[in-house]
Scaffold this motif. Structure first.
Motif, PDB file in Angstrom:
ATOM      1  N   ASP A   1      59.933  32.508  56.292  1.00  0.00           N
ATOM      2  CA  ASP A   1      60.107  33.122  54.900  1.00  0.00           C
ATOM      3  C   ASP A   1      61.441  33.618  54.562  1.00  0.00           C
ATOM      4  OD1 ASP A   1      58.427  33.261  52.897  1.00  0.00           O
ATOM      5  OD2 ASP A   1      57.652  35.573  53.603  1.00  0.00           O
ATOM      6  N   TYR A   2      61.719  33.254  54.838  1.00  0.00           N
ATOM      7  CA  TYR A   2      63.580  33.642  54.484  1.00  0.00           C
ATOM      8  C   TYR A   2      63.856  34.047  53.018  1.00  0.00           C
ATOM      9  CZ  TYR A   2      65.684  29.053  53.970  1.00  0.00           C
ATOM     10  OH  TYR A   2      66.428  27.790  53.211  1.00  0.00           O
ATOM     11  N   ARG A   3      63.290  32.841  52.557  1.00  0.00           N
ATOM     12  CA  ARG A   3      63.100  32.827  51.022  1.00  0.00           C
ATOM     13  C   ARG A   3      62.995  34.433  49.962  1.00  0.00           C
ATOM     14  NH1 ARG A   3      63.908  26.318  48.410  1.00  0.00           N
ATOM     15  NH2 ARG A   3      65.809  25.741  49.622  1.00  0.00           N
ATOM     16  N   HIS A   4      61.736  34.334  50.241  1.00  0.00           N
ATOM     17  CA  HIS A   4      60.980  35.480  50.064  1.00  0.00           C
ATOM     18  C   HIS A   4      61.567  36.477  50.647  1.00  0.00           C
ATOM     19  CE1 HIS A   4      57.379  37.744  48.462  1.00  0.00           C
ATOM     20  NE2 HIS A   4      57.292  38.623  50.033  1.00  0.00           N
ATOM     21  N   LEU A   5      61.191  36.874  51.692  1.00  0.00           N
ATOM     22  CA  LEU A   5      62.080  38.387  52.518  1.00  0.00           C
ATOM     23  C   LEU A   5      63.928  38.629  52.395  1.00  0.00           C
ATOM     24  CD1 LEU A   5      61.071  38.008  56.263  1.00  0.00           C
ATOM     25  CD2 LEU A   5      60.246  39.596  53.950  1.00  0.00           C
ATOM     26  N   LEU A   6      64.392  37.199  51.149  1.00  0.00           N
ATOM     27  CA  LEU A   6      65.670  37.850  50.685  1.00  0.00           C
ATOM     28  C   LEU A   6      66.059  37.869  48.990  1.00  0.00           C
ATOM     29  CD1 LEU A   6      68.035  36.160  53.035  1.00  0.00           C
ATOM     30  CD2 LEU A   6      67.422  38.483  53.170  1.00  0.00           C
ATOM     31  N   SER A   7      64.763  37.309  48.307  1.00  0.00           N
ATOM     32  CA  SER A   7      64.605  38.353  47.214  1.00  0.00           C
ATOM     33  C   SER A   7      64.597  38.801  46.488  1.00  0.00           C
ATOM     34  CB  SER A   7      64.032  36.844  46.326  1.00  0.00           C
ATOM     35  OG  SER A   7      61.921  37.064  46.566  1.00  0.00           O
ATOM     36  N   GLY A   8      65.379  39.542  45.970  1.00  0.00           N
ATOM     37  CA  GLY A   8      64.751  40.583  45.408  1.00  0.00           C
ATOM     38  C   GLY A   8      65.400  41.842  46.233  1.00  0.00           C
ATOM     39  N   THR A   9      66.315  41.413  47.172  1.00  0.00           N
ATOM     40  CA  THR A   9      66.962  42.913  47.905  1.00  0.00           C
ATOM     41  C   THR A   9      68.708  42.661  47.182  1.00  0.00           C
ATOM     42  OG1 THR A   9      67.763  40.774  49.444  1.00  0.00           O
ATOM     43  CG2 THR A   9      65.161  41.973  50.148  1.00  0.00           C
ATOM     44  N   TRP A  10      68.853  43.913  46.185  1.00  0.00           N
ATOM     45  CA  TRP A  10      69.623  44.104  45.723  1.00  0.00           C
ATOM     46  C   TRP A  10      70.398  44.755  46.848  1.00  0.00           C
ATOM     47  CZ3 TRP A  10      69.994  49.409  44.496  1.00  0.00           C
ATOM     48  CH2 TRP A  10      69.034  50.114  44.345  1.00  0.00           C
ATOM     49  N   GLY A  11      70.233  45.847  47.325  1.00  0.00           N
ATOM     50  CA  GLY A  11      71.403  46.749  47.941  1.00  0.00           C
ATOM     51  C   GLY A  11      71.749  45.990  49.382  1.00  0.00           C
ATOM     52  N   LEU A  12      71.034  45.283  49.946  1.00  0.00           N
ATOM     53  CA  LEU A  12      71.761  43.937  50.949  1.00  0.00           C
ATOM     54  C   LEU A  12      72.631  43.054  50.254  1.00  0.00           C
ATOM     55  CD1 LEU A  12      72.056  43.077  54.089  1.00  0.00           C
ATOM     56  CD2 LEU A  12      70.699  40.990  53.069  1.00  0.00           C
ATOM     57  N   TYR A  13      72.761  42.794  48.926  1.00  0.00           N
ATOM     58  CA  TYR A  13      73.864  41.715  48.071  1.00  0.00           C
ATOM     59  C   TYR A  13      74.704  42.874  47.970  1.00  0.00           C
ATOM     60  CZ  TYR A  13      69.974  38.760  47.616  1.00  0.00           C
ATOM     61  OH  TYR A  13      68.867  37.322  47.657  1.00  0.00           O
ATOM     62  N   LEU A  14      74.519  44.237  47.553  1.00  0.00           N
ATOM     63  CA  LEU A  14      75.262  45.163  46.942  1.00  0.00           C
ATOM     64  C   LEU A  14      76.601  45.391  48.061  1.00  0.00           C
ATOM     65  CD1 LEU A  14      74.238  47.996  44.441  1.00  0.00           C
ATOM     66  CD2 LEU A  14      76.066  45.660  43.835  1.00  0.00           C
ATOM     67  N   PHE A  15      75.711  45.583  49.203  1.00  0.00           N
ATOM     68  CA  PHE A  15      76.564  45.976  50.409  1.00  0.00           C
ATOM     69  C   PHE A  15      77.278  45.605  51.334  1.00  0.00           C
ATOM     70  CE2 PHE A  15      77.887  47.550  54.455  1.00  0.00           C
ATOM     71  CZ  PHE A  15      78.067  48.869  54.537  1.00  0.00           C
ATOM     72  N   GLY A  16      76.912  44.500  51.104  1.00  0.00           N
ATOM     73  CA  GLY A  16      77.332  42.731  51.462  1.00  0.00           C
ATOM     74  C   GLY A  16      77.677  41.883  50.667  1.00  0.00           C
ATOM     75  N   GLY A  17      77.997  42.156  49.389  1.00  0.00           N
ATOM     76  CA  GLY A  17      79.211  41.587  48.020  1.00  0.00           C
ATOM     77  C   GLY A  17      80.348  43.260  48.352  1.00  0.00           C
ATOM     78  N   GLY A  18      79.898  43.976  47.884  1.00  0.00           N
ATOM     79  CA  GLY A  18      81.010  44.654  48.048  1.00  0.00           C
ATOM     80  C   GLY A  18      82.171  44.499  49.429  1.00  0.00           C
ATOM     81  N   LEU A  19      81.632  44.579  50.335  1.00  0.00           N
ATOM     82  CA  LEU A  19      82.100  43.927  51.754  1.00  0.00           C
ATOM     83  C   LEU A  19      82.884  42.971  51.247  1.00  0.00           C
ATOM     84  CD1 LEU A  19      82.608  45.052  54.327  1.00  0.00           C
ATOM     85  CD2 LEU A  19      80.517  44.393  55.676  1.00  0.00           C
ATOM     86  N   VAL A  20      82.366  42.084  50.670  1.00  0.00           N
ATOM     87  CA  VAL A  20      83.636  40.730  51.303  1.00  0.00           C
ATOM     88  C   VAL A  20      84.673  40.630  50.081  1.00  0.00           C
ATOM     89  CG1 VAL A  20      82.881  38.298  49.772  1.00  0.00           C
ATOM     90  CG2 VAL A  20      81.586  38.651  51.680  1.00  0.00           C
ATOM     91  N   VAL A  21      84.165  41.242  49.009  1.00  0.00           N
ATOM     92  CA  VAL A  21      85.676  41.817  47.494  1.00  0.00           C
ATOM     93  C   VAL A  21      86.233  42.124  48.138  1.00  0.00           C
ATOM     94  CG1 VAL A  21      85.961  43.085  45.634  1.00  0.00           C
ATOM     95  CG2 VAL A  21      83.483  41.330  45.638  1.00  0.00           C
ATOM     96  N   ALA A  22      85.782  43.387  49.217  1.00  0.00           N
ATOM     97  CA  ALA A  22      86.989  44.117  49.595  1.00  0.00           C
ATOM     98  C   ALA A  22      87.889  43.512  50.656  1.00  0.00           C
ATOM     99  CB  ALA A  22      86.549  45.649  50.498  1.00  0.00           C
ATOM    100  N   ILE A  23      87.403  42.854  51.562  1.00  0.00           N
ATOM    101  CA  ILE A  23      87.892  41.580  52.057  1.00  0.00           C
ATOM    102  C   ILE A  23      89.156  40.659  51.687  1.00  0.00           C
ATOM    103  CG2 ILE A  23      88.409  39.885  53.881  1.00  0.00           C
ATOM    104  CD1 ILE A  23      85.637  40.394  55.194  1.00  0.00           C
TER     105      ILE A  23
END
Length: 164
Positions: free
Chosen positions: A114-136
Motif C-alpha cells: 500500500d505504498y501509494r496510499h501511505l506516501l501520498s500527502g506526506t509533506w513532512g517527509l517530502y520537505l525533509f527529503g527534498g531539503g536534503l537532496v537540494v543541500a547535496i
C-alpha cells in the motif's frame, strides 16, 4: 563557499525543520515515533495507524533528531562551512534511513502493498527529503577560486625610457 550556496543551505535547513513536524508516513507524524521505537524496534502488537495514538513528549520523539539535523544545516548555511554541510547531509541521510529500516522491519508487507496510499500527502517527509537532496546539490557546487593579484603595470612613459 559561494553566497548562493549559503542561502540555499539556510533555506534547506528551514525546509527540513518545517518537515520535521509534518506527516512522515500515512497519517503517522514524526512526533508520534518515540526514540525507543527507533532504538529497539516497533512493538509487534501495534498496527501502523496505531502509532499515531502514541503521544510522547517532544524530547522523547524522533522530531528532536530531525530538528538537530536541520539545525546543523542552518548553521552550515549561516557560517558557510562545507564540512558542517556535509555532516548535516550524512546525518540527514541516516535520520531518514534508520526509521525506514525500522518501519520496513515491522511493517514491510504493508509498506510494499500500500505504498501509494501511505506516501501520498506526506509533506513532512517530502520537505525533509527534498531539503536534503537540494543541500547535496548545493554542496556539490565548486567553491570560489581565489582571485589572482595582477601586478600593477608600469606607466607608459617610464616603460619607453627604461628600454633605451
Amino acid at each position: 563557499m559561494r553566497t548562493m550556496v549559503h542561502l540555499v543551505l539556510f533555506a534547506c535547513g528551514v525546509a527540513m525543520a518545517i518537515g520535521a513536524f509534518g506527516p512522515f508516513i500515512g497519517i503517522v507524524e514524526v512526533r508520534h515515533i518515540r526514540l525507543t521505537d527507533i532504538r529497539d524496534g516497533f512493538a509487534t502488537g501495534i498496527p501502523l495507524d496505531g502509532l499515531q495514538a502514541q503521544a510522547p513528549q517532544l524530547r522523547e520523539s524522533y522530531t528532536v533528531v530531525l530538528l538537530i539535523v536541520a539545525l546543523v544545516m542552518l548553521l552550515a548555511g549561516l557560517f558557510g562551512s562545507r564540512i558542517l554541510g556535509w555532516l548535516g547531509v550524512l546525518a540527514g541521510v541516516a535520520a531518514l534511513a534508520v526509521p525506514a529500516w525500522r518501519l520496513n522491519e515491522r511493517f514491510g508487507d504493508l509498506l510494499r502493498d500500500d505504498y501509494r496510499h501511505l506516501l501520498s500527502g506526506t509533506w513532512g517527509l517530502y520537505l525533509f527529503g527534498g531539503g536534503l537532496v537540494v543541500a547535496i546539490l548545493a554542496l556539490l557546487v565548486p567553491g570560489e577560486r581565489p582571485r589572482r593579484r595582477v601586478p600593477a603595470a608600469a606607466p607608459r612613459g617610464q616603460a619607453g625610457r627604461a628600454s633605451h
